[in-house]
Design an enzyme around this catalytic site. Structure first.
Site, PDB file in Angstrom:
ATOM      1  N   GLY A   8       0.837  -1.195   0.000  1.00 27.48           N
ATOM      2  CA  GLY A   8       0.000   0.000   0.000  1.00 27.48           C
ATOM      3  C   GLY A   8       0.869   1.240   0.000  1.00 27.48           C
ATOM      4  O   GLY A   8       1.299   1.719   1.044  1.00 27.48           O
ATOM      5  N   GLY A  10       0.362   4.512  -0.725  1.00 23.25           N
ATOM      6  CA  GLY A  10      -0.416   5.741  -0.872  1.00 23.25           C
ATOM      7  C   GLY A  10       0.274   6.831  -0.074  1.00 23.25           C
ATOM      8  O   GLY A  10       1.512   6.923  -0.056  1.00 23.25           O
ATOM      9  N   ALA A  11      -0.522   7.657   0.626  1.00 27.67           N
ATOM     10  CA  ALA A  11       0.042   8.790   1.370  1.00 27.67           C
ATOM     11  C   ALA A  11       1.033   8.310   2.441  1.00 27.67           C
ATOM     12  O   ALA A  11       2.207   8.701   2.456  1.00 27.67           O
ATOM     13  CB  ALA A  11      -1.098   9.591   1.998  1.00 27.67           C
ATOM     14  N   ASN A  98      -5.377   3.385  10.864  1.00 32.51           N
ATOM     15  CA  ASN A  98      -6.160   3.991  11.928  1.00 32.51           C
ATOM     16  C   ASN A  98      -7.015   2.944  12.635  1.00 32.51           C
ATOM     17  O   ASN A  98      -7.194   1.830  12.142  1.00 32.51           O
ATOM     18  CB  ASN A  98      -7.048   5.099  11.354  1.00 32.51           C
ATOM     19  CG  ASN A  98      -6.326   6.444  11.358  1.00 32.51           C
ATOM     20  OD1 ASN A  98      -5.505   6.699  12.232  1.00 32.51           O
ATOM     21  ND2 ASN A  98      -6.626   7.288  10.391  1.00 32.51           N
ATOM     22  N   LYS A 175      -6.194   8.477  19.737  1.00 29.74           N
ATOM     23  CA  LYS A 175      -6.253   8.796  18.300  1.00 29.74           C
ATOM     24  C   LYS A 175      -7.673   8.522  17.777  1.00 29.74           C
ATOM     25  O   LYS A 175      -8.210   9.291  16.983  1.00 29.74           O
ATOM     26  CB  LYS A 175      -5.205   7.957  17.563  1.00 29.74           C
ATOM     27  CG  LYS A 175      -5.184   8.141  16.049  1.00 29.74           C
ATOM     28  CD  LYS A 175      -4.233   9.218  15.607  1.00 29.74           C
ATOM     29  CE  LYS A 175      -4.441   9.706  14.185  1.00 29.74           C
ATOM     30  NZ  LYS A 175      -3.974   8.816  13.153  1.00 29.74           N
ATOM     31  N   ASN A 179     -10.286  10.853  15.778  1.00 24.17           N
ATOM     32  CA  ASN A 179     -10.847  10.480  14.474  1.00 24.17           C
ATOM     33  C   ASN A 179     -12.362  10.336  14.513  1.00 24.17           C
ATOM     34  O   ASN A 179     -13.041  10.576  13.512  1.00 24.17           O
ATOM     35  CB  ASN A 179     -10.229   9.162  13.990  1.00 24.17           C
ATOM     36  CG  ASN A 179      -8.831   9.352  13.444  1.00 24.17           C
ATOM     37  OD1 ASN A 179      -8.428  10.469  13.115  1.00 24.17           O
ATOM     38  ND2 ASN A 179      -8.071   8.281  13.360  1.00 24.17           N
ATOM     39  N   SER A 244      -9.568  12.349   6.228  1.00 23.27           N
ATOM     40  CA  SER A 244      -9.463  11.315   5.195  1.00 23.27           C
ATOM     41  C   SER A 244     -10.804  10.629   4.914  1.00 23.27           C
ATOM     42  O   SER A 244     -11.053  10.197   3.793  1.00 23.27           O
ATOM     43  CB  SER A 244      -8.373  10.299   5.549  1.00 23.27           C
ATOM     44  OG  SER A 244      -8.808   9.472   6.584  1.00 23.27           O
ATOM     45  N   GLU A 256     -13.373   4.465   5.842  1.00 26.17           N
ATOM     46  CA  GLU A 256     -13.032   3.695   7.047  1.00 26.17           C
ATOM     47  C   GLU A 256     -14.088   3.948   8.143  1.00 26.17           C
ATOM     48  O   GLU A 256     -13.735   4.226   9.292  1.00 26.17           O
ATOM     49  CB  GLU A 256     -11.628   4.079   7.537  1.00 26.17           C
ATOM     50  CG  GLU A 256     -10.518   3.590   6.612  1.00 26.17           C
ATOM     51  CD  GLU A 256      -9.119   3.897   7.137  1.00 26.17           C
ATOM     52  OE1 GLU A 256      -8.872   5.061   7.515  1.00 26.17           O
ATOM     53  OE2 GLU A 256      -8.286   2.986   7.173  1.00 26.17           O
TER      54      GLU A 256
HETATM   55  N1  NAP Z   1      -3.136  10.217   5.148  1.00 18.42           N
HETATM   56  C1  NAP Z   1      -2.982  10.578   6.399  1.00 18.42           C
HETATM   57  O1  NAP Z   1      -2.699  11.763   6.687  1.00 18.42           O
HETATM   58  C2  NAP Z   1      -3.081   9.547   7.519  1.00 18.42           C
HETATM   59  C3  NAP Z   1      -2.657   9.937   8.792  1.00 18.42           C
HETATM   60  C4  NAP Z   1      -2.711   9.020   9.822  1.00 18.42           C
HETATM   61  C5  NAP Z   1      -3.193   7.727   9.594  1.00 18.42           C
HETATM   62  N2  NAP Z   1      -3.633   7.372   8.354  1.00 18.42           N
HETATM   63  C6  NAP Z   1      -4.104   5.997   8.172  1.00 18.42           C
HETATM   64  O2  NAP Z   1      -3.112   5.282   7.461  1.00 18.42           O
HETATM   65  C7  NAP Z   1      -3.732   4.266   6.655  1.00 18.42           C
HETATM   66  C8  NAP Z   1      -3.307   4.486   5.202  1.00 18.42           C
HETATM   67  O3  NAP Z   1      -3.875   5.719   4.788  1.00 18.42           O
HETATM   68  P1  NAP Z   1      -3.407   6.524   3.495  1.00 18.42           P
HETATM   69  O4  NAP Z   1      -3.913   7.899   3.670  1.00 18.42           O
HETATM   70  O5  NAP Z   1      -1.976   6.312   3.224  1.00 18.42           O
HETATM   71  O6  NAP Z   1      -4.288   5.791   2.376  1.00 18.42           O
HETATM   72  P2  NAP Z   1      -4.158   5.940   0.786  1.00 18.42           P
HETATM   73  O7  NAP Z   1      -3.442   7.188   0.412  1.00 18.42           O
HETATM   74  O8  NAP Z   1      -5.535   5.683   0.250  1.00 18.42           O
HETATM   75  O9  NAP Z   1      -3.213   4.740   0.402  1.00 18.42           O
HETATM   76  C9  NAP Z   1      -3.581   3.404   0.516  1.00 18.42           C
HETATM   77  C10 NAP Z   1      -2.832   2.656  -0.574  1.00 18.42           C
HETATM   78  O10 NAP Z   1      -3.107   1.256  -0.416  1.00 18.42           O
HETATM   79  C11 NAP Z   1      -3.143   0.727  -1.724  1.00 18.42           C
HETATM   80  N3  NAP Z   1      -3.777  -0.592  -1.739  1.00 18.42           N
HETATM   81  C12 NAP Z   1      -5.064  -0.912  -1.476  1.00 18.42           C
HETATM   82  N4  NAP Z   1      -5.240  -2.255  -1.621  1.00 18.42           N
HETATM   83  C13 NAP Z   1      -4.043  -2.758  -1.981  1.00 18.42           C
HETATM   84  C14 NAP Z   1      -3.591  -4.062  -2.290  1.00 18.42           C
HETATM   85  N5  NAP Z   1      -4.414  -5.114  -2.270  1.00 18.42           N
HETATM   86  N6  NAP Z   1      -2.300  -4.227  -2.639  1.00 18.42           N
HETATM   87  C15 NAP Z   1      -1.453  -3.170  -2.696  1.00 18.42           C
HETATM   88  N7  NAP Z   1      -1.817  -1.918  -2.420  1.00 18.42           N
HETATM   89  C16 NAP Z   1      -3.103  -1.721  -2.070  1.00 18.42           C
HETATM   90  C17 NAP Z   1      -3.903   1.775  -2.523  1.00 18.42           C
HETATM   91  O11 NAP Z   1      -3.688   1.514  -3.881  1.00 18.42           O
HETATM   92  P3  NAP Z   1      -4.327   2.358  -5.089  1.00 18.42           P
HETATM   93  O12 NAP Z   1      -3.330   3.445  -5.318  1.00 18.42           O
HETATM   94  O13 NAP Z   1      -4.377   1.371  -6.180  1.00 18.42           O
HETATM   95  O14 NAP Z   1      -5.655   2.866  -4.605  1.00 18.42           O
HETATM   96  C18 NAP Z   1      -3.239   3.031  -2.000  1.00 18.42           C
HETATM   97  O15 NAP Z   1      -2.089   3.333  -2.745  1.00 18.42           O
HETATM   98  C19 NAP Z   1      -5.239   4.407   6.872  1.00 18.42           C
HETATM   99  O16 NAP Z   1      -5.686   3.533   7.879  1.00 18.42           O
HETATM  100  C20 NAP Z   1      -5.381   5.850   7.341  1.00 18.42           C
HETATM  101  O17 NAP Z   1      -6.548   6.059   8.111  1.00 18.42           O
HETATM  102  C21 NAP Z   1      -3.567   8.254   7.308  1.00 18.42           C
END
Ligand code: NAP
Length: 293
Positions: A8, A10-11, A98, A175, A179, A244, A256
């Site tokens: 994964g 992503g961000a 999260n 946290k 959230n 998010s 989520e």
């Molecule tokens: N962003 C923040 O500021 C933040 C802060 C604190 C905590 N969090 C938590 O951290 C976690 C991740 O959040 P995020 O913001 O990073 O999410 P995100 O940007 O949506 O990234 C998630 C990534 O996972 C990938 N993914 C999904 N299924 C997959 C699979 N089967 N195999 C490989 N990759 C896969 C997605 O791929 P695609 O690109 O193909 O969609 C995406 O690139 C969440 O629980 C969120 O609540 C986020």
């Protein structure tokens, strides 16, 4: 040197990849479901180009020493498809998500003792699949113990603030309390500034108070003042900030909801603690999503 796989990218996964790139100590594999031909991360200290290899098929990954999962909570079944090969030699699985159910989510796939829950705090957004903007320090908190220490060591000599904590349960519930209130902007499709409204602020306090009550029943040490602290944090954030859950709704992605609010309702039921505000918010957001064009 450790062989590290990130599932994964992503961000959060992107920033983790950039930090490990900066450390220069590890061999990193990016596990992505779409091809990724490069990844650039704009960090507070400048741009980082991630050079790690990206793999799109779970059958093509190597065995590794560490697996870091940074998918959304609702994508766990897909993320789990990578684990059989990656964890062939018992690699620990750090869950950077999260909520408070990190272990429960992965227990069907890997031994419970190899799951490391991680509370992540970092303002970051994905601007494009290959471009990420990190606006502040990456804070990572894990439970005390040998696996926790080894996880923290992965980030030695990087700008991350990675640390073990003695009361992880409380950290995770704090946290979640923050959230939990974020469901209101997602429901209203208005950024955080909406929390400055008096009636919305009162509803946010009810949502967080229910979370506090359920968290205490689970063993977290949460003071009554936390509800007001959470509300003030939303009110002092930039009024145009989008959480998010809200961002996922705007983008038409799954949300989520269960990891952030459904869990409060479910665990409330277990402890016979009423959670009407969370129950209503979950029901409304789920129904709106079903009827959304
Ligand atoms: N962003 C923040 O500021 C933040 C802060 C604190 C905590 N969090 C938590 O951290 C976690 C991740 O959040 P995020 O913001 O990073 O999410 P995100 O940007 O949506 O990234 C998630 C990534 O996972 C990938 N993914 C999904 N299924 C997959 C699979 N089967 N195999 C490989 N990759 C896969 C997605 O791929 P695609 O690109 O193909 O969609 C995406 O690139 C969440 O629980 C969120 O609540 C986020």
């Amino acid at each position: 040197m450790a062989r590290v796989a990130i599932i994964g990218v992503g961000a959060i996964g992107g920033v983790i990849a950039a930090l490990l790139e900066l450390s220069g100590r590890h061999e990193v594999t990016l596990c992505t479901r779409r091809p990724l031909s490069g990844l650039s991360v704009e960090t507070p200290d400048g741009p980082v180009l991630v050079r790690a290899a990206a793999v799109t098929s779970p059958g093509d990954v190597p065995e590794v020493d560490w697996v870091l999962v940074a998918t959304k909570a609702y994508d766990v079944p897909g993320a789990a498809q990578w684990l059989e090969r990656l964890c062939a030699r018992g690699a620990p699985v750090a869950v950077l998500q999260n909520g408070v159910e990190h272990r429960e989510r992965f227990a069907p796939y890997v031994p419970i003792q190899s799951i490391l829950p991680v509370v992540v705090d970092c303002p970051v957004e994905r601007q494009a699949p290959d471009r990420i903007r990190q606006r502040g320090v990456m804070h990572l908190k894990v439970p005390e113990g040998a696996i926790g220490d080894a996880f923290v060591d992965l980030f030695a000599q990087t700008p991350a603030d990675a640390a073990v904590v003695s009361d992880f349960l409380t950290v995770a519930w704090k946290k979640l309390c923050h959230n939990s209130a974020g469901i209101l902007p997602a429901l209203l499709l208005q950024p955080s500034g909406v929390m400055r409204d008096e009636a919305i602020g009162e509803t946010a306090l009810q949502i967080v108070r229910e979370c506090i009550a359920v968290g205490r029943a689970e063993g977290a040490r949460l003071g009554d003042e936390l509800a007001e602290t959470v509300l003030q944090a939303y009110r002092s954030a930039p009024p145009d900030s989008v959480n998010s859950l809200h961002a996922d709704r705007l983008a038409g992605r799954p949300m989520e909801i269960d990891a952030r609010n459904g869990v409060i309702v479910r665990l409330g039921q277990k402890h016979q603690i009423p959670t009407p505000a969370n129950r209503m918010a979950v029901a409304l957001l789920e129904a709106m999503t079903r009827t959304q064009p």
